[in-house]
Motif scaffolding. Structure first.
Motif: not given
Lengths: 317, 497
Positions: B97, A82, B99-101, A79, A76-77, B103, B105
């Motif tokens: 990190a 969030e 494997a993710t994006l 962090r 799900r990434g 966050v 706005r």
């Protein structure tokens, strides 16, 4: 292809929550905003103020603070930090929506009837024997057994603090008032002590609370011991342990424990010590054995009460 | 002379086992005399203080902070140990990190975070999608618009704007793409390869890419266009730009084009562009007849045929089974994927069998009130249609949409075979076969249930395990949706009305 989903969650992944613990379910109803506080391989924590809930894969087991979902957390990434929005029983974190409507509430079954005090004493002695060989070097497990030379600063204080907790529990039964109970140090000395996500001392107290809760249904003395320990936890000042662990402590003091600890205590009070250790011995690095240390300490305190002493073999802890 | 070093991580939670592993690794490093890795609670700070390894940084830590404290024999050993500790503490987060994006706005913030990014995926309520797409285009990004409910006029306008900037707009209502090996929205884990796909249909792209993958091939890129790109108003803007892109892509050897039949004028423009390419094409305009194709293009009547043709294989299937339905002569198809519903209708029509649908292809009869009243004919129901999904998630996400129509079909004595599609991959339900197996377990075998499973073993729901669940529930699993439809025809016989 046309994907028709409600506009508010257009494009989101909707993950149904299978089961919700009693505190976690209340969290979903009463909290509007939270944030991701911690992310692990199979679970993550949401926090709002001093309240935390754990969202995790079915393999982590049920708990009062746990929402179980069919998901692979690692994919799900998520962090820490969030934001999470909670409305109408749905938790939205980025493009992921956890749908709590229709989820099954989870609460542990009733405690089984406890075995005789003699069997309980045998269980406690067996715990001590097993701790020698099975408990990890870190945490309170080995401190139960007096089996090795303390190898670090933590080990040097661990035995003394377990013994002080036991003494305090015994003496608290005769303490004159609740403030006097709340003022004593042995509980506060354990809280926040030791390694781990939940410091080992916190796990000791949670284990002790669970054991006394289980015995309280059949024994007045255990009921008093449990009430005193819970009151001491309730009166702990903030800042002695991490906010996440303090949340676990408060919930345990309110009578809520997780599935695996419940199963372990149930096995223990019915005399099946091997099953008890098998259920929680591998929780975290040392957490399971820290809880076992709490169970053994509470058993020792209970054994010293007049209602149980006549039929109990005394082993110091 | 020994030195003390402390590192404090604010409000940081690690799994206990990770903490212990790191703590042990540091404590056993050369030159390290003592080390501790603990939350900064008062009790733990007492321990570290008593051990003589708590420095000013550690003293200032809060109960939710993580303290790494150590004493080393000299400054060099201390620095080396601390550097290793920081690396170990950062490792799990770095892995996450990767494997993710981030966050963010706004699209502008996202571009600041990822300055090399060249594609924005827009998934917001339709009313806002065009504005966000324009922001992305202004920042020089190609755009994939997952959102639906975008007005046709807006689609035309945004695609024209993008074309002027030489940027691609995939969508609106673009459910599937695979760009540079990255599956986007509802897509499957398929290997990289030399076949490019351009599709107006998400499930069409999924089926063809998975069939290619299972046959040993791979995908260079799969570009979704949105379902209306081949309408006359839009004029195939995205399709034509996608052909340009794949034509110029040296990694793409063969291009597959998937769509419903376009309007004649649009088809002519598209096929003219195909003719100017030196690369071979497979054209799968589902339901089209009398296509005149350029020499470098071959027609494929079904998605399965498109996959076979692109792989240089002869489209076809194995011998028909000897199974016969022991009750009923009708086939009831209950599809999560609209394109699968269309493809099944086409297979029946090509077999000369009358077929009805709530979303009929040319030549099929229209069903009204599809949820309740079925005509006495082979019927193919698109469960993703508004009638089934209003206020509910799409059946690919929430398979419960299929429960009621499936129960009705199982109870209907005129139904000899039920056709189902199971779509796996990112975005899809975590266990659609398990859900179906729960509905189908314990029945007596009639009517026959035939399913196709779109996916690969690399998907979040590995296809092999999903097929096994269906087989254990007595479901016949075909290799493709088209073959499932052919199998259904074979088992009920061709005598049906």
């Amino acid at each position: 292809m046309t994907i028709h989903v409600p506009a508010a969650i257009d494009g989101a992944t909707i993950i149904p929550i299978r089961r919700a613990g009693v505190v976690a379910a209340e969290f979903c109803k009463s909290v509007a905003h939270a944030e991701v506080a911690a992310v692990f391989e199979r679970s993550f924590y949401l926090s709002c103020g001093d309240l935390f809930v754990c969202v995790g894969e079915p393999a982590i087991g049920n708990g009062p603070l746990t929402l179980i979902a069919d998901m692979r957390v690692a994919r799900r990434g998520l962090r820490p930090g969030e934001p999470a929005r909670i409305a109408e029983n749905r938790i939205t974190i980025g493009a992921m929506t956890l749908a709590c409507e229709g989820c099954e509430p989870w609460h542990p079954p009733r405690w089984p009837q406890a075995a005789t005090p003699r069997v309980l004493a045998s269980a406690r002695d067996a715990i001590v024997r097993r701790a020698v060989t099975d408990a990890p070097a870190e945490g309170f497990g080995r401190a139960l057994a007096h089996a090795s030379v303390p190898h670090d600063a933590f080990a040097r204080v661990a035995r003394r603090r377990l013994a002080r907790l036991r003494s305090w529990l015994v003496e608290s039964v005769a303490a004159p008032s609740a403030p006097a109970i709340a003022a004593v140090d042995p509980v506060g000395d354990l809280v926040g002590l030791g390694p781990g996500l939940t410091p080992s001392g916190d796990d000791v107290i949670i284990g002790a609370l669970a054991l006394l809760d289980a015995l309280a249904q059949d024994h007045t003395a255990a009921c008093t011991l449990r009430a005193n320990l819970a009151r001491a936890v309730d009166h702990l000042p903030a800042g002695l342990t991490s906010p996440l662990s303090h949340c676990f402590l408060r919930v345990a003091a309110a009578g809520h424990v997780g599935e695996r600890l419940h199963a372990a205590v149930s096995s223990c009070i019915t005399g099946d010590l091997d099953a008890a250790i098998a259920v929680i011995g591998d929780i975290g690095h040392s957490s399971g054995w820290d809880m076992i240390a709490g169970i053994a300490t509470a058993l020792a305190a209970f054994a010293s009460q007049p209602c149980a002493a006549d039929s109990v073999m005394v082993t110091s802890v | 002379m020994s030195v003390i070093a402390n590192e404090v991580r604010r409000a940081t939670y690690f799994d206990s086992i990770v903490l212990m592993r790191i703590s042990r690794q540091i404590a056993t490093m050369a030159g390290v005399a003592e080390a501790g890795l603990m939350l900064g609670t008062p009790a733990n700070k007492d321990i570290l203080r008593d051990a003589g390894i708590l420095g000013p940084d550690g003293e200032a830590a809060e109960p939710g902070d993580l303290i790494l404290a150590l004493r080393a024999i000299d400054a060099a050993a201390g620095a080396a140990a601390m550097a290793e500790a920081k690396r170990l503490l950062d490792a799990p987060r770095d892995e996450a990190a990767a494997a993710t994006l981030s966050v963010v706005r706004t699209i502008r913030s996202a571009v600041r975070d990822l300055p090399d990014a060249n594609l924005a995926l827009i998934s917001v309520p339709g009313h806002f999608a065009v504005a966000e797409a324009r922001k992305a285009l202004a920042l020089g990004l190609h755009v994939m618009i997952f959102s639906d409910n975008v007005a046709l006029a807006d689609e035309v306008a945004i695609k024209r704007e993008a074309r002027e900037r030489s940027l691609l707009v995939m969508g609106p209502d673009c459910g599937t793409a695979i760009i540079g090996g990255a599956p986007l929205c509802f897509a499957n884990e398929v290997p990289r390869g030399d076949i490019g796909i351009i599709g107006a249909s998400g499930t069409g792209i999924q089926e063809v890419s998975c069939l290619i993958a299972r046959a040993g091939g791979g995908i260079s890129h799969a570009i979704g266009t949105g379902g209306r790109d081949l309408k006359a108003e839009v004029g195939a803007i995205t399709t034509l730009m996608a052909i340009d892109a794949l034509d110029a892509d040296p990694a793409t050897r063969h291009i597959v084009l998937i769509s419903k039949p376009p309007e004649a004028a649009v088809a002519r423009v598209v096929l003219d562009r195909v003719a100017r390419s030196a690369k071979p094409f497979t054209i799968c305009f589902l339901g089209a007849s009398d296509l005149t194709l350029p020499a470098n293009a071959r027609a494929a009547a079904t998605l399965k045929a498109a996959a076979d043709t692109s792989m240089g294989r002869v489209a076809g299937h194995g011998p028909a089974p000897r199974l016969r339905a022991d009750r009923g002569t009708l086939v009831r198809g209950l599809f999560a994927g609209g394109t699968f519903c269309s493809e099944a209708q086409i297979v029946f029509a090509q077999a000369g069998l009358p077929v009805a649908s709530n979303v009929p292809v040319p030549g099929a009869s229209a069903l009204a009130g599809a949820q309740e009243a079925y005509v006495q004919a082979h019927t193919m129901i698109d469960l993703g249609d508004d009638e089934f999904t209003r206020g509910r998630p799409h059946p690919m996400i929430e398979p419960a949409v299929r429960e009621r129509p499936l129960a009705a079909a199982l109870a209907d004595p005129t139904v000899g075979a039920i056709l189902l599609d199971v779509v796996l991959g990112h975005g899809a339900h975590p266990d659609p076969a398990g859900h179906l197996a729960g509905l189908l377990g314990g029945r007596n075998g009639s009517p026959l249930v035939i399913a196709s499973v779109t996916g690969t073993d690399a998907d979040p729901q590995p296809r092999g395990a999903q097929v096994e669940k269906l087989a254990a529930a007595g479901v016949m699993v075909a290799d493709s949706n088209a073959e499932a439809a052919e199998l259904a025809i074979a088992v009920v016989g061709r005598s049906a009305r």
